[in-house]
Design a protein around this motif. Structure first.
Motif, PDB file in Angstrom:
ATOM      1  N   LEU A   1      -5.318  -7.148   5.427  1.00 57.61           N
ATOM      2  CA  LEU A   1      -6.144  -7.192   4.429  1.00 57.61           C
ATOM      3  C   LEU A   1      -6.562  -8.668   4.264  1.00 57.61           C
ATOM      4  O   LEU A   1      -7.942  -8.883   4.232  1.00 57.61           O
TER       5      LEU A   1
ATOM      6  N   VAL B   1      -9.237  -1.585   5.616  1.00 55.98           N
ATOM      7  CA  VAL B   1      -7.920  -1.819   5.922  1.00 55.98           C
ATOM      8  C   VAL B   1      -7.274  -0.720   6.901  1.00 55.98           C
ATOM      9  O   VAL B   1      -7.301   0.175   6.511  1.00 55.98           O
TER      10      VAL B   1
ATOM     11  N   THR C   1     -12.636  -6.435  -0.788  1.00 54.97           N
ATOM     12  CA  THR C   1     -12.211  -5.267   0.216  1.00 54.97           C
ATOM     13  C   THR C   1     -11.666  -4.169  -0.683  1.00 54.97           C
ATOM     14  O   THR C   1     -11.253  -4.338  -1.907  1.00 54.97           O
ATOM     15  N   THR C   2     -11.566  -3.205  -0.054  1.00 57.65           N
ATOM     16  CA  THR C   2     -10.846  -1.875  -0.439  1.00 57.65           C
ATOM     17  C   THR C   2      -9.996  -1.088   0.611  1.00 57.65           C
ATOM     18  O   THR C   2      -9.943  -1.685   1.674  1.00 57.65           O
ATOM     19  N   SER C   3      -9.544   0.047   0.220  1.00 56.63           N
ATOM     20  CA  SER C   3      -8.804   0.664   1.351  1.00 56.63           C
ATOM     21  C   SER C   3      -9.395   0.844   2.479  1.00 56.63           C
ATOM     22  O   SER C   3      -8.977   1.408   3.389  1.00 56.63           O
TER      23      SER C   3
ATOM     24  N   THR D   1      -1.456  -1.935   5.198  1.00 53.40           N
ATOM     25  CA  THR D   1      -1.370  -2.680   4.088  1.00 53.40           C
ATOM     26  C   THR D   1      -0.248  -3.635   3.877  1.00 53.40           C
ATOM     27  O   THR D   1       0.449  -3.915   5.027  1.00 53.40           O
ATOM     28  N   LYS D   2      -0.269  -4.526   2.819  1.00 56.41           N
ATOM     29  CA  LYS D   2       0.697  -5.478   2.869  1.00 56.41           C
ATOM     30  C   LYS D   2       2.203  -4.883   2.770  1.00 56.41           C
ATOM     31  O   LYS D   2       2.172  -3.721   2.149  1.00 56.41           O
TER      32      LYS D   2
ATOM     33  N   GLY E   1       0.773  -1.215   0.064  1.00 57.90           N
ATOM     34  CA  GLY E   1      -0.218   0.102  -0.092  1.00 57.90           C
ATOM     35  C   GLY E   1       0.828   1.136  -0.089  1.00 57.90           C
ATOM     36  O   GLY E   1       2.038   1.153   0.294  1.00 57.90           O
TER      37      GLY E   1
ATOM     38  N   SER F   1      -8.324  -6.277  -2.009  1.00 58.04           N
ATOM     39  CA  SER F   1      -7.619  -5.219  -2.432  1.00 58.04           C
ATOM     40  C   SER F   1      -7.473  -4.085  -1.599  1.00 58.04           C
ATOM     41  O   SER F   1      -8.343  -3.899  -0.802  1.00 58.04           O
ATOM     42  N   SER F   2      -6.496  -3.628  -1.391  1.00 55.06           N
ATOM     43  CA  SER F   2      -6.250  -2.209  -0.728  1.00 55.06           C
ATOM     44  C   SER F   2      -6.489  -0.907  -1.585  1.00 55.06           C
ATOM     45  O   SER F   2      -5.985   0.208  -1.138  1.00 55.06           O
TER      46      SER F   2
END
Length: 219
Positions: free
Chosen positions: A145, A136, A131-133, A139-140, A47, A107-108
């Protein structure tokens, strides 16, 4: 309970990694910071909160992090119309559903980007959730996530599918198996070294192997 397929979107289902790399390069340049594109590519899959200090250093993050991230959004929005689905993405989703997986698209990415990808893939009726930002906090390669994706699916046994070393590291941190495809531009050896149990050249190879993917429960 059916196993969960935690399926990454950017770079795995939609061909965005190099678009993101160019957008980040241009975003840094807006603030007179030059980061080689190859170095940015190595961090794609993280992210933006992780990427800026990773590729440009903590000083740039402290001084310009939010400015660069805002600029990245503008830059990537300008080229989002060029993004295409990766060959076999829709077929993979259909095959995963038919194989009995609960598919969560992880997804982020920004919510409007994820909406565009869902439309591009015509994926809303094939995925259990996504998922979206907005979902979360980290992030990875942090596993937040994946944790959110599992909560949406009911926390059954799962396998993580991605295209970057960061997907594999995030799965490893939570004790889940992962498999990877090379669609994001990462090499087979480095994906294996970062936790992937198997690596596929394309989505067709992955689709053929769906019935035999390893699954596990998070620790």
């Amino acid at each position: 309970m059916s196993p969960v397929l935690v399926l990454d979107m950017d770079g795995t289902l939609v061909d965005t990694n190099y678009h993101h790399a160019i957008a980040w390069f241009r975003a840094f340049r807006r603030s007179d910071v030059t980061v080689p594109v190859w170095r940015i590519h190595r961090a794609i899959g993280m992210g933006g909160d992780q990427l800026v200090p990773t590729v440009a250093g903590d000083d740039v993050e402290e001084r310009l992090g939010d400015t660069v991230r805002d600029a990245w959004k503008k830059e990537v929005d300008a080229i989002l119309g060029e993004v295409c689905a990766i060959e076999g993405a829709r077929e993979l989703l259909e095959a995963a559903r038919d194989a009995g997986y609960v598919v969560v698209l992880a997804s982020s990415g920004k919510p409007d980007h994820v909406d565009r990808y869902l439309d591009l893939l015509d994926a809303r009726e094939l995925a259990h959730d996504w998922t979206t930002s907005a979902d979360v906090s980290e992030t990875k390669p942090e596993p937040n996530l994946i944790e959110v994706a599992l909560q949406k699916a009911g926390e059954a046994e799962a396998v993580v599918v991605g295209d970057s070393v960061w997907d594999c590291q995030a799965a490893q941190r939570i004790g889940l198996p992962s498999v990877a495809v090379r669609t994001g531009g990462f090499g087979e050896r480095e994906l294996l070294d970062n936790g992937a149990s198997r690596v596929y050249d394309d989505l067709a190879q992955l689709r053929a192997d769906l019935p035999g993917l390893p699954t596990g429960k998070p620790k």
